[in-house]
Design a protein around this motif. Structure first.
Motif, PDB file in Angstrom:
ATOM      1  N   VAL A 143      44.637  47.762  38.013  1.00 58.68           N
ATOM      2  CA  VAL A 143      44.212  46.413  37.366  1.00 58.68           C
ATOM      3  C   VAL A 143      42.905  45.879  38.727  1.00 58.68           C
ATOM      4  O   VAL A 143      43.223  45.857  39.545  1.00 58.68           O
ATOM      5  N   ALA A 144      42.274  44.680  38.303  1.00 59.59           N
ATOM      6  CA  ALA A 144      41.684  45.202  39.641  1.00 59.59           C
ATOM      7  C   ALA A 144      41.095  43.485  39.316  1.00 59.59           C
ATOM      8  O   ALA A 144      40.791  42.943  40.171  1.00 59.59           O
ATOM      9  N   GLY A 145      42.641  42.859  38.703  1.00 57.43           N
ATOM     10  CA  GLY A 145      41.950  41.169  38.909  1.00 57.43           C
ATOM     11  C   GLY A 145      43.243  40.336  37.834  1.00 57.43           C
ATOM     12  O   GLY A 145      43.574  41.358  36.688  1.00 57.43           O
ATOM     13  N   TYR A 146      43.350  38.949  37.655  1.00 53.60           N
ATOM     14  CA  TYR A 146      43.917  37.994  37.032  1.00 53.60           C
ATOM     15  C   TYR A 146      43.354  37.065  36.470  1.00 53.60           C
ATOM     16  O   TYR A 146      41.958  36.556  37.670  1.00 53.60           O
ATOM     17  N   ASP A 147      42.794  36.911  35.526  1.00 57.95           N
ATOM     18  CA  ASP A 147      42.126  35.292  35.050  1.00 57.95           C
ATOM     19  C   ASP A 147      43.756  34.608  34.377  1.00 57.95           C
ATOM     20  O   ASP A 147      43.864  34.571  33.663  1.00 57.95           O
ATOM     21  N   VAL A 148      43.291  33.347  35.013  1.00 58.36           N
ATOM     22  CA  VAL A 148      44.517  32.105  34.604  1.00 58.36           C
ATOM     23  C   VAL A 148      43.371  31.100  33.661  1.00 58.36           C
ATOM     24  O   VAL A 148      42.402  30.354  34.435  1.00 58.36           O
ATOM     25  N   TYR A 149      44.167  31.164  32.871  1.00 57.41           N
ATOM     26  CA  TYR A 149      43.782  29.752  31.848  1.00 57.41           C
ATOM     27  C   TYR A 149      44.274  28.623  31.900  1.00 57.41           C
ATOM     28  O   TYR A 149      45.475  28.165  31.561  1.00 57.41           O
ATOM     29  N   ARG A 150      43.981  27.517  31.767  1.00 52.43           N
ATOM     30  CA  ARG A 150      43.980  25.890  31.676  1.00 52.43           C
ATOM     31  C   ARG A 150      43.428  25.447  29.526  1.00 52.43           C
ATOM     32  O   ARG A 150      42.841  25.418  29.846  1.00 52.43           O
ATOM     33  N   GLY A 151      44.796  25.691  29.398  1.00 47.97           N
ATOM     34  CA  GLY A 151      44.561  25.106  27.944  1.00 47.97           C
ATOM     35  C   GLY A 151      43.527  26.868  27.409  1.00 47.97           C
ATOM     36  O   GLY A 151      43.605  27.854  27.771  1.00 47.97           O
ATOM     37  N   LYS A 152      42.492  26.387  27.258  1.00 45.79           N
ATOM     38  CA  LYS A 152      41.331  27.449  26.969  1.00 45.79           C
ATOM     39  C   LYS A 152      40.265  28.190  27.882  1.00 45.79           C
ATOM     40  O   LYS A 152      39.915  28.476  27.598  1.00 45.79           O
ATOM     41  N   ALA A 153      40.024  27.391  29.218  1.00 46.37           N
ATOM     42  CA  ALA A 153      39.279  26.672  29.698  1.00 46.37           C
ATOM     43  C   ALA A 153      39.838  28.395  31.109  1.00 46.37           C
ATOM     44  O   ALA A 153      40.771  27.892  31.571  1.00 46.37           O
ATOM     45  N   LYS A 154      39.029  29.102  31.384  1.00 45.70           N
ATOM     46  CA  LYS A 154      39.561  29.578  32.829  1.00 45.70           C
ATOM     47  C   LYS A 154      38.897  29.217  33.785  1.00 45.70           C
ATOM     48  O   LYS A 154      37.775  28.394  34.059  1.00 45.70           O
ATOM     49  N   VAL A 155      39.776  28.834  34.844  1.00 48.34           N
ATOM     50  CA  VAL A 155      40.219  27.924  35.427  1.00 48.34           C
ATOM     51  C   VAL A 155      39.897  28.803  37.051  1.00 48.34           C
ATOM     52  O   VAL A 155      39.749  28.208  38.081  1.00 48.34           O
ATOM     53  N   LYS A 156      40.778  29.495  37.081  1.00 49.09           N
ATOM     54  CA  LYS A 156      40.053  30.870  38.211  1.00 49.09           C
ATOM     55  C   LYS A 156      40.729  31.670  37.737  1.00 49.09           C
ATOM     56  O   LYS A 156      41.256  32.409  37.095  1.00 49.09           O
ATOM     57  N   SER A 157      40.163  32.904  39.160  1.00 48.97           N
ATOM     58  CA  SER A 157      40.085  34.294  39.128  1.00 48.97           C
ATOM     59  C   SER A 157      40.576  35.083  40.417  1.00 48.97           C
ATOM     60  O   SER A 157      40.055  34.267  41.465  1.00 48.97           O
ATOM     61  N   VAL A 158      41.600  35.721  40.243  1.00 44.98           N
ATOM     62  CA  VAL A 158      41.960  36.728  41.622  1.00 44.98           C
ATOM     63  C   VAL A 158      41.778  38.042  41.829  1.00 44.98           C
ATOM     64  O   VAL A 158      41.966  37.762  40.876  1.00 44.98           O
ATOM     65  N   PRO A 159      41.753  38.558  43.192  1.00 41.24           N
ATOM     66  CA  PRO A 159      41.964  39.749  42.947  1.00 41.24           C
ATOM     67  C   PRO A 159      43.530  40.278  42.706  1.00 41.24           C
ATOM     68  O   PRO A 159      44.056  39.352  42.463  1.00 41.24           O
ATOM     69  N   ALA A 160      43.282  41.629  42.073  1.00 40.82           N
ATOM     70  CA  ALA A 160      44.714  42.783  42.046  1.00 40.82           C
ATOM     71  C   ALA A 160      45.864  42.040  42.707  1.00 40.82           C
ATOM     72  O   ALA A 160      46.834  42.195  42.328  1.00 40.82           O
ATOM     73  N   ALA A 161      45.667  41.856  43.692  1.00 42.47           N
ATOM     74  CA  ALA A 161      47.105  41.588  44.676  1.00 42.47           C
ATOM     75  C   ALA A 161      47.302  40.675  45.040  1.00 42.47           C
ATOM     76  O   ALA A 161      48.142  40.166  44.880  1.00 42.47           O
ATOM     77  N   LYS A 162      47.268  39.412  44.210  1.00 43.98           N
ATOM     78  CA  LYS A 162      47.716  38.138  44.194  1.00 43.98           C
ATOM     79  C   LYS A 162      48.311  38.084  42.447  1.00 43.98           C
ATOM     80  O   LYS A 162      47.780  38.072  41.917  1.00 43.98           O
ATOM     81  N   HIS A 163      49.724  37.390  42.878  1.00 45.17           N
ATOM     82  CA  HIS A 163      50.265  36.631  41.871  1.00 45.17           C
ATOM     83  C   HIS A 163      50.809  35.721  41.545  1.00 45.17           C
ATOM     84  O   HIS A 163      51.445  34.948  40.766  1.00 45.17           O
ATOM     85  N   MET A 164      50.406  34.959  42.539  1.00 48.89           N
ATOM     86  CA  MET A 164      49.935  33.175  42.371  1.00 48.89           C
ATOM     87  C   MET A 164      48.196  32.550  42.429  1.00 48.89           C
ATOM     88  O   MET A 164      47.703  32.771  43.301  1.00 48.89           O
ATOM     89  N   ILE A 165      48.697  31.376  42.396  1.00 50.47           N
ATOM     90  CA  ILE A 165      47.839  30.536  42.384  1.00 50.47           C
ATOM     91  C   ILE A 165      47.853  29.152  42.327  1.00 50.47           C
ATOM     92  O   ILE A 165      49.124  28.359  40.968  1.00 50.47           O
TER      93      ILE A 165
END
Length: 331
Positions: free
Chosen positions: A70-92
């Protein structure tokens, strides 16, 4: 009639392969195609969304898996992507939201090839109402206790804080970085994904609806169990710090229990914020039992440092790091 012989230039297998590689970059060998990663990572599970204040939401999730990594994660609010974080992070933290407003959040994992997982379960959350005038931060969480659970987890618990308006959450810190949050209704947390045979220092802060945080709780040191067959830890334990001031400089008095290395410990390396600051070499006979050292710092008040050290072992190598308490220089 004698036949005519047509001579063609000889092309070696290696040359043909090279030509094929130039013409088709995806070929890894003559007659073969390169393996491409078309498999997406697993969908993140355990997604939670907690309204930290009237304008922010804290989103957490469990680690996903992938056939490569896993290279990272994308966080979406509704249909809009609001944050991208590296694989080591599991919170934002997602900021800039409106008070008393309904939102939904999802998380997708991704790999280095650009494959995206399916969206996680959508989690609804409502931001808090605009708080009344709030001049004071919460009180410090008291009685922080905990225990390591095997080699990769730990459980913490603490006493409730109070606030002039109301506590909204508790944040768990390790090495000065927030690693977990729980709602104000909870006073326990289970931490996972830890490393075997490692010393950790945890503190807890209370937070209110105005995003004011308390000071750190008393630090708690925990050591996870070593992996089967691993050698005993050589980390110094019981590291304690006390700050003071002499003239224009701050002083930091350190003390710790020395590890059992099977011999005399001639020196220690001292790190501030992960960088080597000094090597402590005893002028005479190295101390036995508990050791102490004073560090002078000419930094402004309010400067924060995480502190750790490690011993020089009898074979000349450096041992395991101690826990990392955080200090704040204050007048």
């Amino acid at each position: 009639m004698e036949g005519t012989t047509v001579r063609r230039p000889h092309i070696s297998a290696a040359s043909a392969c090279s030509a094929a590689l130039l013409l088709a970059p995806l070929l890894t060998a003559c007659g073969g195609t390169a393996e491409t990663d078309s498999q997406p990572p697993s969908t993140p599970k355990g997604v939670t969304a907690q309204a930290s204040s009237s304008t922010s939401v804290h989103v957490m999730w469990e680690a996903a898996a992938d056939n490569t990594a896993v290279a990272g994660y994308d966080v979406y609010r509704g249909k809009a992507k609001v944050k991208s974080v590296p694989a080591a992070k599991h919170m934002i933290d997602v900021d800039g939201l409106a008070a008393s407003t309904d939102y939904t959040f999802t998380v997708r994992s991704k790999d280095a090839a650009g494959n995206l997982s399916a969206p996680s379960r959508a989690v609804p959350v409502t931001t808090q109402a605009t708080p009344p005038k709030d001049d004071a931060p919460p009180t410090v969480p008291a009685r922080l206790t905990g225990a390591a659970e095997g080699s990769r987890a730990a459980t913490l618990s603490w006493g409730r804080s109070t606030d002039d308006v109301g506590v909204t959450s508790y944040d768990i810190y390790q090495e000065g970085s927030r690693i977990h949050s729980v709602a104000a209704t909870g006073t326990t947390a289970k931490l996972t994904g830890l490393r075997p045979g490692t010393v950790y220092t945890f503190t807890v802060r209370a937070r209110d609806a105005s995003d004011k945080s308390s000071a750190d709780s008393k630090a708690l040191d925990l050591t996870t169990e070593s992996a089967p067959g691993a050698p005993a830890s050589t980390a110094p334990t019981g590291l304690r710090t006390e700050t003071g001031k002499e003239g224009a400089e701050f002083t930091v008095d350190l003390s710790w229990d020395q590890p059992d290395t099977g011999g005399v410990i001639p020196a220690y390396q001292l790190y501030l914020n992960g960088k080597l600051t000094t090597t402590i070499v005893w002028g005479g006979t190295p101390p036995k039992g508990r050791a102490a050292y004073r560090l002078n710092l000419a930094e402004p008040a309010g400067t924060r440092y995480s502190v750790k050290l490690r011993a020089k072992l009898p074979d000349g190598t450096w041992g395991d790091f101690s826990a990392q308490p955080t200090i704040v220089l204050a007048d």
